[in-house]
Design an enzyme around this catalytic site. Structure first.
Site, PDB file in Angstrom:
ATOM      1  N   GLY A  44     -64.202  47.763   8.806  1.00 38.91           N
ATOM      2  CA  GLY A  44     -65.628  48.071   8.769  1.00 38.91           C
ATOM      3  C   GLY A  44     -65.948  49.073   7.679  1.00 38.91           C
ATOM      4  O   GLY A  44     -65.222  49.187   6.687  1.00 38.91           O
ATOM      5  N   CYS A  45     -67.015  49.808   7.865  1.00 38.02           N
ATOM      6  CA  CYS A  45     -67.463  50.785   6.863  1.00 38.02           C
ATOM      7  C   CYS A  45     -66.371  51.814   6.578  1.00 38.02           C
ATOM      8  O   CYS A  45     -65.857  52.461   7.491  1.00 38.02           O
ATOM      9  CB  CYS A  45     -68.713  51.485   7.362  1.00 38.02           C
ATOM     10  SG  CYS A  45     -69.231  52.875   6.334  1.00 38.02           S
ATOM     11  N   PHE A  46     -66.035  51.993   5.294  1.00 39.05           N
ATOM     12  CA  PHE A  46     -64.939  52.916   4.985  1.00 39.05           C
ATOM     13  C   PHE A  46     -65.305  54.374   5.159  1.00 39.05           C
ATOM     14  O   PHE A  46     -64.429  55.227   5.244  1.00 39.05           O
ATOM     15  CB  PHE A  46     -64.337  52.661   3.605  1.00 39.05           C
ATOM     16  CG  PHE A  46     -65.275  52.522   2.425  1.00 39.05           C
ATOM     17  CD1 PHE A  46     -66.543  53.089   2.405  1.00 39.05           C
ATOM     18  CD2 PHE A  46     -64.856  51.810   1.306  1.00 39.05           C
ATOM     19  CE1 PHE A  46     -67.370  52.962   1.302  1.00 39.05           C
ATOM     20  CE2 PHE A  46     -65.676  51.673   0.189  1.00 39.05           C
ATOM     21  CZ  PHE A  46     -66.947  52.251   0.190  1.00 39.05           C
TER      22      PHE A  46
END
Length: 212
Positions: A44-46
């Protein structure tokens, strides 16, 4: 959801650049005189993944970036289209005498829902896929065993869709993405999405004594 906040990034560049030397020095100091190994995960979002892994003992640095695509030197905007084939990932430099790859995998399964195909929550697209880029055959074997065990545990309801593929290239994300949550905790996406995940991670792994 994350794409909705892209327009805010140009505003935040000034404040992020002001922190750049501080962040760079911190990471360089961590990595002196260490025999390190590397792990590369997409979940997902880093911004969230980076913030959580950076709290673990034995993790010397966490760098947000892109792997698994076909374009050289991709930009964030290009990756967000889903057309470059890259996943948002973090590359972790860790001291195996302090924390093992298997322990990093336990954190990885905790951090995201590996049953969601090409998304995490409202972040949708192949760039948000669940993926482990292994750096050795040993990492590949450990990842496969860990995924099987995690899936059997019933922590997440459903079949895991995590890819386990060989590492090829890693492209570091733009400087304003590095240590993003630490620098911008009140940014709307961070407050709504990243902050609660970080708090949950901190509580769980703090109770296990695995935090710095």
């Amino acid at each position: 959801m994350k794409k909705f906040f892209l327009f805010l990034m140009s505003i935040l560049l000034i404040s992020c650049n002001g922190q750049e030397n501080k962040v760079s020095k911190k990471k360089n100091l961590k990595m002196e005189n260490k025999n390190l190994e590397y792990a590369t995960f997409g979940g997902g979002c880093f911004w969230c993944v980076e913030a959580c892994f950076d709290m673990l003992k034995g993790v010397e640095s966490v760098t947000s970036g892109y792997s698994g695509g076909h374009k050289e030197n991709p930009t964030y905007e290009e990756v967000c289209t889903g057309e470059t084939g890259h996943a948002e990932v973090v590359q972790i430099a860790f001291d195996p005498s302090v924390i093992s790859f298997s322990q990093l995998l336990e954190s990885f399964w905790f951090l995201h829902d590996p049953t969601q195909l090409n998304r995490q929550g409202e972040d949708i697209g192949t760039q948000y896929r669940s993926v482990i880029f292994y750096h050795s055959e040993k990492q590949k074997e450990e990842a496969q065993i860990s995924m099987e065990n995690s899936e059997k545990s019933g922590k997440w309801n459903g079949k895991y869709v995590t890819q386990i593929v060989p590492f090829e290239k890693f492209w570091g994300a733009e400087k304003y993405h590095q240590n993003y949550f630490e620098i911008n905790p009140n940014q709307p996406y961070c407050s709504a999405v990243v902050g609660p995940k970080v708090a949950k991670f901190k509580k769980h792994f703090g109770e296990l004594g695995l935090l710095k």
